[in-house]
Write a protein that holds these residues in place. Structure first.
Motif, PDB file in Angstrom:
ATOM      1  N   GLY A   1       0.759  -1.238   0.000  1.00  0.00           N
ATOM      2  CA  GLY A   1       0.000   0.000   0.000  1.00  0.00           C
ATOM      3  C   GLY A   1       0.791   1.291   0.000  1.00  0.00           C
ATOM      4  O   GLY A   1       0.230   2.377   0.040  1.00  0.00           O
ATOM      5  N   VAL A   2       2.117   1.195  -0.058  1.00  0.00           N
ATOM      6  CA  VAL A   2       2.928   2.412  -0.086  1.00  0.00           C
ATOM      7  C   VAL A   2       2.746   3.117  -1.427  1.00  0.00           C
ATOM      8  O   VAL A   2       2.704   2.476  -2.480  1.00  0.00           O
ATOM      9  CB  VAL A   2       4.410   2.074   0.150  1.00  0.00           C
ATOM     10  CG1 VAL A   2       5.311   3.229  -0.267  1.00  0.00           C
ATOM     11  CG2 VAL A   2       4.637   1.736   1.611  1.00  0.00           C
ATOM     12  N   GLN A   3       2.605   4.439  -1.385  1.00  0.00           N
ATOM     13  CA  GLN A   3       2.329   5.203  -2.605  1.00  0.00           C
ATOM     14  C   GLN A   3       3.483   6.079  -3.057  1.00  0.00           C
ATOM     15  O   GLN A   3       3.473   6.613  -4.171  1.00  0.00           O
ATOM     16  CB  GLN A   3       1.086   6.078  -2.395  1.00  0.00           C
ATOM     17  CG  GLN A   3      -0.184   5.274  -2.258  1.00  0.00           C
ATOM     18  CD  GLN A   3      -1.376   6.166  -1.980  1.00  0.00           C
ATOM     19  OE1 GLN A   3      -1.266   7.387  -1.945  1.00  0.00           O
ATOM     20  NE2 GLN A   3      -2.527   5.547  -1.791  1.00  0.00           N
TER      21      GLN A   3
ATOM     22  N   PRO B   1       4.063   0.595 -10.394  1.00  0.00           N
ATOM     23  CA  PRO B   1       2.811   0.937 -11.084  1.00  0.00           C
ATOM     24  C   PRO B   1       2.642   2.459 -11.173  1.00  0.00           C
ATOM     25  O   PRO B   1       3.277   3.210 -10.426  1.00  0.00           O
ATOM     26  CB  PRO B   1       1.737   0.335 -10.169  1.00  0.00           C
ATOM     27  CG  PRO B   1       2.435  -0.648  -9.310  1.00  0.00           C
ATOM     28  CD  PRO B   1       3.835  -0.192  -9.179  1.00  0.00           C
ATOM     29  N   ASP B   2       1.731   2.879 -12.059  1.00  0.00           N
ATOM     30  CA  ASP B   2       1.551   4.304 -12.309  1.00  0.00           C
ATOM     31  C   ASP B   2       1.124   5.108 -11.095  1.00  0.00           C
ATOM     32  O   ASP B   2       1.462   6.282 -10.968  1.00  0.00           O
ATOM     33  CB  ASP B   2       0.504   4.499 -13.425  1.00  0.00           C
ATOM     34  CG  ASP B   2       1.106   4.217 -14.791  1.00  0.00           C
ATOM     35  OD1 ASP B   2       2.350   4.184 -14.874  1.00  0.00           O
ATOM     36  OD2 ASP B   2       0.346   4.026 -15.749  1.00  0.00           O
ATOM     37  N   HIS B   3       0.379   4.488 -10.216  1.00  0.00           N
ATOM     38  CA  HIS B   3      -0.144   5.258  -9.082  1.00  0.00           C
ATOM     39  C   HIS B   3       0.897   5.472  -7.984  1.00  0.00           C
ATOM     40  O   HIS B   3       0.630   6.131  -6.992  1.00  0.00           O
ATOM     41  CB  HIS B   3      -1.388   4.563  -8.499  1.00  0.00           C
ATOM     42  CG  HIS B   3      -1.080   3.268  -7.809  1.00  0.00           C
ATOM     43  ND1 HIS B   3      -0.920   2.082  -8.507  1.00  0.00           N
ATOM     44  CD2 HIS B   3      -0.872   2.968  -6.514  1.00  0.00           C
ATOM     45  CE1 HIS B   3      -0.642   1.120  -7.647  1.00  0.00           C
ATOM     46  NE2 HIS B   3      -0.606   1.623  -6.440  1.00  0.00           N
TER      47      HIS B   3
ATOM     48  N   SER C   1       5.271  13.869  -0.930  1.00  0.00           N
ATOM     49  CA  SER C   1       4.012  13.879  -0.184  1.00  0.00           C
ATOM     50  C   SER C   1       2.904  14.558  -0.978  1.00  0.00           C
ATOM     51  O   SER C   1       1.724  14.306  -0.750  1.00  0.00           O
ATOM     52  CB  SER C   1       4.195  14.555   1.170  1.00  0.00           C
ATOM     53  OG  SER C   1       4.217  15.949   1.032  1.00  0.00           O
ATOM     54  N   TYR C   2       3.282  15.395  -1.909  1.00  0.00           N
ATOM     55  CA  TYR C   2       2.278  16.056  -2.741  1.00  0.00           C
ATOM     56  C   TYR C   2       1.491  15.046  -3.563  1.00  0.00           C
ATOM     57  O   TYR C   2       0.327  15.254  -3.870  1.00  0.00           O
ATOM     58  CB  TYR C   2       2.956  17.058  -3.679  1.00  0.00           C
ATOM     59  CG  TYR C   2       2.004  17.661  -4.686  1.00  0.00           C
ATOM     60  CD1 TYR C   2       1.118  18.671  -4.321  1.00  0.00           C
ATOM     61  CD2 TYR C   2       1.984  17.217  -6.004  1.00  0.00           C
ATOM     62  CE1 TYR C   2       0.240  19.214  -5.241  1.00  0.00           C
ATOM     63  CE2 TYR C   2       1.101  17.758  -6.923  1.00  0.00           C
ATOM     64  CZ  TYR C   2       0.233  18.759  -6.532  1.00  0.00           C
ATOM     65  OH  TYR C   2      -0.631  19.289  -7.440  1.00  0.00           O
ATOM     66  N   PHE C   3       2.121  13.961  -3.923  1.00  0.00           N
ATOM     67  CA  PHE C   3       1.503  13.016  -4.844  1.00  0.00           C
ATOM     68  C   PHE C   3       0.684  11.932  -4.143  1.00  0.00           C
ATOM     69  O   PHE C   3       0.101  11.075  -4.796  1.00  0.00           O
ATOM     70  CB  PHE C   3       2.567  12.354  -5.718  1.00  0.00           C
ATOM     71  CG  PHE C   3       3.237  13.335  -6.624  1.00  0.00           C
ATOM     72  CD1 PHE C   3       2.620  13.736  -7.797  1.00  0.00           C
ATOM     73  CD2 PHE C   3       4.461  13.888  -6.296  1.00  0.00           C
ATOM     74  CE1 PHE C   3       3.218  14.653  -8.640  1.00  0.00           C
ATOM     75  CE2 PHE C   3       5.062  14.810  -7.124  1.00  0.00           C
ATOM     76  CZ  PHE C   3       4.440  15.195  -8.298  1.00  0.00           C
TER      77      PHE C   3
END
Lengths: 207, 207
Positions: free
Chosen positions: A170-172, A185-187, B203-205
């Motif tokens: 779940g890390v973004q 992945p893109d996100h 963090s903005y994304f």
DNA sequence: CTGTGTGAAGGCTTTCACAGCC
DNA sequence: GGCTGTGAAAGCCTTCACACAG
């Protein structure tokens, strides 16, 4: 707060810089600043600063400049740095250990809530107030605490696989210190800092 | 070796990345690589890779690709990283100490020949094979050994003044870790790595 | 007169499309 | 057929010039 107005990535970068400069002005009790003064401190042209700000509104007073506190608040709001973000640190080698002790993050509103390390010798301790857990617990921790950001300071050989694990938990956003291009992945957003590369780059400019 | 053909700064950056990837291919005994394969490893488009190389010649074989070894040699030559560059490290706080132990530099052909530290407690020791001298001796050392590159890892308050000292002693390139825009003469190149800024940017994304 | 906000121009990079060569 | 090299086009970002507000 809406951040879908497509502000260019480069502008976002500079916003952080402006914010930093504004913070300094604030501690010096400066109340107003012109775009040219702030731009000079940030190392950019004044027109660029104004264009950057124009992406999300008008804040200046013509003939006067910007209110330091108000502008800082707006930028913080745009960047989304108003709330303290939990960050985990993966890898407690040289660099990782130094980063755990590095005060610069906390100052800017980030808290390293935990660190993870594959070597059992180095895990199970607390370094500079940061608890260090074995690597096996990383995924569970990320899921449970809903961690969104990670600092990756592991050896290059395992960087991609650790990144994969982070992403699937779940890390973004990943701040990557390994000298490799991570495929994600893109996100997911990756920001790479390659220290040797920076040095190499510099050496080109030496006469 | 002529480097006046004005290769854009961004291309130079990518050249270092390509070089890194080629090195990995070499150790895997791969002899030939296509622009698309190499580009994918580096995280860029294949056309961009070819445009970057076009700045200084033609090296590929149509229908086949590039010879890994030959291309690596050419890039090393263009970047000027063929000869071992002496680098000094200024500031032995958290980050400085970690950098002195960081193996990534040596691997890419850089050697930290000495470190300097203002705090007398921390000076006068040897850390990880790097001798640490008091800050007062920095200028003399730079002049005597004709040091051209420096890594700056000092507190932000003194960063500019230390940079000034380095520049006036003859340093031409600075890798700066302080969160500040250094003002230097035109003939000096600065590369800034701002760790907190990178996190903030990420963090903005986050959604 | 000072300093912001912004359309237009300019410059730089990236991408496309395709010719040329193995 | 596969892949490089490159002019042309597109896209993006920066800078200019100037209208406008205090």
């Amino acid at each position: 707060m809406e951040k879908r107005t497509e502000i260019p990535r480069k502008s976002i970068y500079r916003l952080s810089i402006y914010q930093r400069c504004l913070e300094r002005l604030k501690t010096n009790d400066v109340e107003t600043v012109s775009s040219s003064a702030l731009a000079k401190a940030a190392g950019v042209k004044s027109t660029q600063l104004r264009k950057d700000l124009a992406h999300f509104g008008q804040f200046g007073v013509r003939g006067l400049g910007y209110n330091v506190g108000a502008l800082a608040d707006v930028i913080v709001d745009v960047l989304g740095t108003s709330s303290l973000q939990a960050v985990i640190l993966v890898g407690m080698g040289n660099l990782g250990a130094a980063l755990s002790r590095y005060g610069g993050f906390g100052k800017e509103g980030f808290e390293i809530s935990a660190a993870f390390e594959a070597d059992p010798q180095r895990a199970k301790t607390v370094r500079a107030g940061v608890p260090v857990f074995p690597a096996e617990q990383m995924s569970a921790y990320v899921i449970e605490k809903q961690v969104k950001m990670a600092i990756l300071a592991v050896p290059v050989e395992v960087a991609q696989s650790v990144a994969n694990e982070l992403v699937s938990s779940g890390v973004q956003a990943i701040l990557n210190f390994s000298p490799i291009h991570l495929k994600v992945p893109d996100h997911v957003v990756v920001n790479s800092v390659d220290l040797a590369l920076e040095l190499e780059h510099l050496s080109y400019f030496i006469k």
